[in-house]
Each structure stands twice: as C-alpha cells, then as structure tokens.
Scaffold this motif. Structure first.
Motif, PDB file in Angstrom:
ATOM      1  N   LEU A   6      -7.671   5.667   0.697  1.00  0.00           N
ATOM      2  CA  LEU A   6      -6.422   6.268   0.988  1.00  0.00           C
ATOM      3  C   LEU A   6      -5.960   6.863  -0.369  1.00  0.00           C
ATOM      4  O   LEU A   6      -5.493   8.003  -0.480  1.00  0.00           O
ATOM      5  N   VAL A 100       0.450   9.785   2.912  1.00  0.00           N
ATOM      6  CA  VAL A 100      -0.386   8.372   3.373  1.00  0.00           C
ATOM      7  C   VAL A 100      -0.151   8.578   4.774  1.00  0.00           C
ATOM      8  O   VAL A 100      -1.126   7.915   5.716  1.00  0.00           O
ATOM      9  N   GLY A 105      -3.895   8.998   6.219  1.00  0.00           N
ATOM     10  CA  GLY A 105      -4.383   7.486   6.519  1.00  0.00           C
ATOM     11  C   GLY A 105      -5.068   7.550   7.865  1.00  0.00           C
ATOM     12  O   GLY A 105      -5.966   6.847   8.089  1.00  0.00           O
TER      13      GLY A 105
END
Length: 364
Positions: A6, A100, A105
């Motif tokens: 990530l 994220v 994600g």
C-alpha cells in the motif's frame, strides 16, 4: 507485506486526468497481475488507461462463470499532496495518506486475496481497474458493461460502511454541465447591447433548483461556476457543473429531461446542457440479497461477521447492479476520510478484508 504494498502504491500519486501518472501506475498493475498468474491487458483511453485482468479458475470449477472485481487507480488528490499535506504515516495501527482508503487499499486487498487462492479450487476471476472513476468513469462505462457480460456476480473494492458492512445498493449519480453564451459589451458605455452570460446562468440555476424541489429524494450540488473576467465587461460566457444523485431511475429520468430541456430566459442568450457522466441508480434486489447471504457465510468461515446496507455514494457497481448482475460493494479496508485530508485505513483490516475476499472467491 500488505502495508508495504500500500505504501508503494500511495507513493505513486495518480490524480484523475493525469494520463502520464495513471499509465505509469497501470504498468505496475499489469506486472503485478501477471506475476499473480493472470492474463492482463490495458485498454487505452485519452485521460488514462484502464486495466483488465483474467485469472483462470482451478479444479472442477475452472469452467464456471467468473467473479468480477471492480476497482480504480485514480484518486482525487493532485501530485504533491503526499508531500505537501498528507504524508504517509502509520501510527497506532492506522495508516494515513492520499488514496489509502479510496481506493488503493482495496487494490491491495484484492492482490493479497489472489495470492491466497492461487493453489485452491475456485471459479475464474476477472478484474477491471479503471482510470477515471472519480469523475464518473465516462471513458470506462462501455468497458465495464462489456466485461460484465456472463459473470456470476460483481464486487466492488470501494470502502465499506463505517462499521465494515458491505453496500447492497447505491443512488444514481449524474454530472451535468450548463454552458451559457451571451454577448460581451462595455458594462458602462453600452450595457444594453450586451447579454450577461453570468446573469443567465444564475437564473438557470434557480430553475434547476425549482425542478429538484419537486422530488423528495434528489440531491443537487453546484460544484463549480466559471465565467466572466472583468467588472467593466458584460460577461459573454459562463458555465456550471452540477452533481445530481437519484434514488430511482424514474426520478432520474424526469429530472434530467427537465434540466437538459432548459431554454434561455434572455433574448440572444444561448444555452447548452451536456451530461458529462452518468451512473444509473442501483436498487435493492432479491439477487443481491441472495449474494449477500453467501458472502455472510463466507465471512463466517474465516471468523468474520459481515452484513450489508444501502449506500448513497455512487461507483462502478452502480452499473453492474443496474444491469441486473448480483452485486456487492465495499470490500476495501475499514477506515474513514474519503476525499478528505484525514483519509486513513485501519492497518489490520487490510489482511482481514483479504481473508474475506479469498473466502468469497473459493466459496461462491
């Protein structure tokens, strides 16, 4: 490893419309999907290429209809946001950074799940990652439609509800641009020969509000207004971008017919109304309810309790749901702050969601 992946993805910033940045990130995805055993290809688009990857099924289910996973690699953040205002930070089990939560994600969750099922029996998996989701996927709609043909079910990798529940329906979302052409003139010496595009646009926006007020469940947001340039010149051009949200197709059609049929209020003013992007309303259905039941069972097989609920935000799953394909969204990690400077995910939920997606792939 999920957090490391990530961080790598967040470090490559990918604002919508930046084709160079998006295509470079697409190169990473292509390499990654091929590394995981998929057959991956890019679909060219002027504002950034899309990715389609197919992973073969294994064992006795290899010939069954595939599962479709939908994602996107564009974000709302400009290049430099990572360094200027939202640096990568992992603290107290929470990861911060641009994209994220929405939705790099989710991309990491899927990759991790594909690793886990590599040697297990499962039906085929198809992945579509688009480059302009944040503005309604105008260049990807036909691609998503085409790749949805014949799939068993569709899943979105968008963020879930705050408690982790999946999304079982979504409001429709349409972006409309109103452009007004007037006539420039000196605002003091010859105002009567001018036609103010700004005044015309203001009156048109009031008419739009009147249309929306007839319906109980319509959201309308005037997101941008542009026009004019000098206070001593009658403005000759003005425009506004409007975002609409609709709970059902009937209301959507009625509102859009009224808005696209607007006529000028002033003599010699010209109006053009364009639909920039459209995601139809995805409404609840027995097929999605049945799919949710299977996902709940898959979650319990890995010690997780999940459920589902309707959502107001729109995504590419609007299209698959509208097409009648059993659809669920929200398989991304838990977190908060989509499109906000406090965007974040709970680090532990990356692995948990990967376990859930792996269970879905092997059990459905």
């Amino acid at each position: 490893m999920t957090a490391d992946r990530l961080r790598e993805y967040v470090g490559h910033e990918t604002p919508t419309g930046d084709s160079q940045a998006l295509n470079a990130f697409a190169d990473r995805l292509l390499a990654r999907y091929r590394e995981l055993g998929g057959t991956a290809r890019r679909v060219a688009a002027p504002t950034g290429d899309h990715i389609v990857a197919d992973f073969p099924g294994r064992g006795p289910r290899a010939a069954e209809a595939p599962l479709l996973f939908l994602g996107h690699h564009d974000t709302v953040w400009p290049v430099g946001q990572l360094w200027d205002a939202m640096p990568w930070r992992e603290q107290d089990g929470v990861i911060h950074g641009p994209g994220v939560f929405d939705m790099k994600g989710g991309l990491v969750v899927l990759e991790t799940a594909l690793e886990q099922v590599a040697d297990l029996d499962h039906r085929p998996v198809r992945v579509v990652v688009v480059a302009d989701e944040e503005i309604g996927s105008p260049s990807a709609r036909d691609l998503v439609t085409a790749e949805s043909a014949g799939v068993y079910a569709a899943f979105g990798l968008e963020p879930p509800h705050p408690n982790g529940d999946l999304k079982t329906s979504r409001w429709g979302s349409t972006r409309v641009r109103i452009e007004v052409t007037g006539r420039e003139a000196h605002a003091a010496l010859d105002p009567d020969s001018g036609v103010s595009a700004i005044d015309e646009l203001v009156d048109q926006l009031i008419l739009v509000r009147a249309v929306v007020s007839r319906y109980a469940e319509v959201l309308c947001n005037v997101g941008t207004i542009t026009g004019g340039g000098r206070t001593n010149v009658v403005p000759g051009f003005a425009a506004a971008d409007i975002g609409f949200r609709f709970v059902d197709p009937e209301t959507e059609r009625a509102v859009l017919d009224a808005v696209t049929g607007l006529e000028p209020v002033r003599a010699n003013a010209e109006i053009q109304v364009r639909v920039m992007s459209n995601r139809p309303a995805w409404q609840p259905s027995p097929a999605t309810d049945e799919l949710l039941g299977k996902v709940i069972a898959a979650g319990r097989s890995v010690g997780q309790e999940v459920d589902g609920a309707a959502a107001s935000g729109a995504a590419d799953t609007n299209l698959t749901g509208w097409l009648g394909i059993p659809t669920l969204d929200g398989l991304g990690p838990l977190g908060q702050g989509a499109h906000a400077v406090h965007e974040q995910v709970i680090a532990a939920s990356l692995a948990e969601r990967a376990d859930l997606v792996a269970a879905i792939i092997t059990s459905l």
